[in-house]
Design a protein around this motif. Structure first.
Motif, short mmCIF file in Angstrom:
data_model
loop_
_atom_site.label_atom_id
_atom_site.label_comp_id
_atom_site.label_asym_id
_atom_site.label_seq_id
_atom_site.Cartn_x
_atom_site.Cartn_y
_atom_site.Cartn_z
N SER A 31 0.86 -1.18 0.00
CA SER A 31 0.00 0.00 0.00
C SER A 31 0.89 1.22 0.00
N LEU A 32 0.30 2.35 -0.33
CA LEU A 32 1.06 3.59 -0.35
C LEU A 32 0.17 4.68 0.21
N GLN A 33 0.75 5.49 1.06
CA GLN A 33 0.00 6.59 1.66
C GLN A 33 0.60 7.92 1.22
N VAL A 49 -3.68 4.18 -0.93
CA VAL A 49 -4.00 3.42 -2.14
C VAL A 49 -3.41 2.03 -2.00
N VAL A 50 -4.16 1.05 -2.48
CA VAL A 50 -3.79 -0.35 -2.24
C VAL A 50 -3.68 -1.14 -3.53
N THR A 51 -4.57 -0.89 -4.46
CA THR A 51 -4.66 -1.70 -5.67
C THR A 51 -3.91 -1.03 -6.83
N GLY A 52 -3.13 -1.81 -7.59
CA GLY A 52 -2.42 -1.27 -8.74
C GLY A 52 -3.40 -0.62 -9.71
N GLY A 53 -3.07 0.61 -10.15
CA GLY A 53 -3.93 1.33 -11.06
C GLY A 53 -5.04 2.13 -10.39
N TYR A 87 4.55 17.59 1.15
CA TYR A 87 3.81 16.40 0.76
C TYR A 87 4.74 15.20 0.78
N LEU A 88 4.34 14.18 1.51
CA LEU A 88 5.17 13.00 1.70
C LEU A 88 4.41 11.76 1.25
N CYS A 89 5.08 10.95 0.43
CA CYS A 89 4.51 9.63 0.15
C CYS A 89 5.20 8.64 1.07
N ALA A 90 4.53 7.56 1.37
CA ALA A 90 5.09 6.55 2.27
C ALA A 90 4.59 5.19 1.85
N GLY A 91 5.51 4.24 1.75
CA GLY A 91 5.16 2.91 1.26
C GLY A 91 5.29 1.84 2.32
N ASP A 92 4.41 0.88 2.23
CA ASP A 92 4.39 -0.28 3.13
C ASP A 92 4.80 -1.48 2.29
N VAL A 93 5.98 -2.05 2.59
CA VAL A 93 6.46 -3.16 1.79
C VAL A 93 5.69 -4.44 2.10
#
Lengths: 111, 113
Positions: A31-33, A49-53, A87-93
């Motif tokens: 997921s990405l926040q 966001v969780v799903t590709g696209g 603005y920061l994006c953050a990813g959950d591997v």
């Protein structure tokens, strides 16, 4: 080491303009926040966001998750001075237990 | 509905002193994360704790830094013998589970003189 690169690093625009901020990685994220941070405060979650696209809209903000779940974009329509911030994006591997934050995009919108 | 509470908001320490930063998670949240932010930079992960357990401390310096989240009371990030390079904003975040999204406090700004 996962790395999230954001571009541009700085953005100064006039009120009413449109802009896009990009968040890119070579890693796949579960997921990405997106967060927004104002001076002296902590980051505040805007969207996940969780799903590709996947595309999500929050008023004048549109967030997209790449098909391969390695990148994301944030588009702001008709920017306003109130949109000013970091603005920061953050990813959950997914197989780890922490969020990896991007390098940040500092947006300034002039009236 | 109180959010994540951090105190103090600002902390000034001389080189060699100890700094203690406190974080009370949101009600019902048992997962706490600490991040460090240098000026004009993003957030760097330090440590992830659940009640009474350190789950992941891979981002925390091996020396001088420690963290705890006791059964009762706030989570504490402790920095011993502070140096100028420890000056930063330290943010705590909490979550009801071991996955995002995270809810952040307003941080503690540590200045080492």
């Amino acid at each position: 080491t996962q790395l999230l690169e954001q571009s541009p690093q700085f953005l100064s625009i006039q009120e009413g303009e449109n802009l896009t901020v990009y968040c890119n990685s070579s890693s796949v994220f579960s997921s990405l926040q997106w967060y927004r941070q104002e001076p002296g405060e902590g980051p505040v979650l805007l969207v996940t966001v969780v799903t590709g696209g996947e595309v999500k809209k929050l008023k004048r903000l549109t967030f997209q998750f790449g098909d391969a779940r390695k990148d994301s974009s944030l588009h702001i329509t008709a920017a306003q001075p109130g949109d000013t911030g970091l603005y920061l994006c953050a990813g959950d591997v997914g197989n780890t237990d922490k969020l990896i934050f991007g390098t940040g995009t500092r947006l300034q919108v002039f009236p | 509905n109180a959010g994540v509470m951090q105190n103090p908001r600002h902390l000034v320490r001389r080189r060699g002193q100890e700094a203690r930063l406190r974080c009370s998670p949101m009600k019902g949240h048992s997962h706490v994360y600490w991040y460090r932010q240098l000026p004009e930079e993003g957030l760097k992960f330090m440590v992830y704790l659940q009640k009474e357990n350190i789950i992941d401390e891979s981002g925390m310096p091996k020396e001088r830094f420690s963290a705890e989240f006791p059964k009762e009371g706030p989570s504490i990030l402790r920095i011993q013998q502070v140096v100028r390079g420890d000056s930063a904003a330290y943010f705590c975040a909490s979550s009801p589970r071991s996955s995002p999204p995270l809810h952040f406090g307003n941080g503690t700004r540590l200045t080492v003189t």
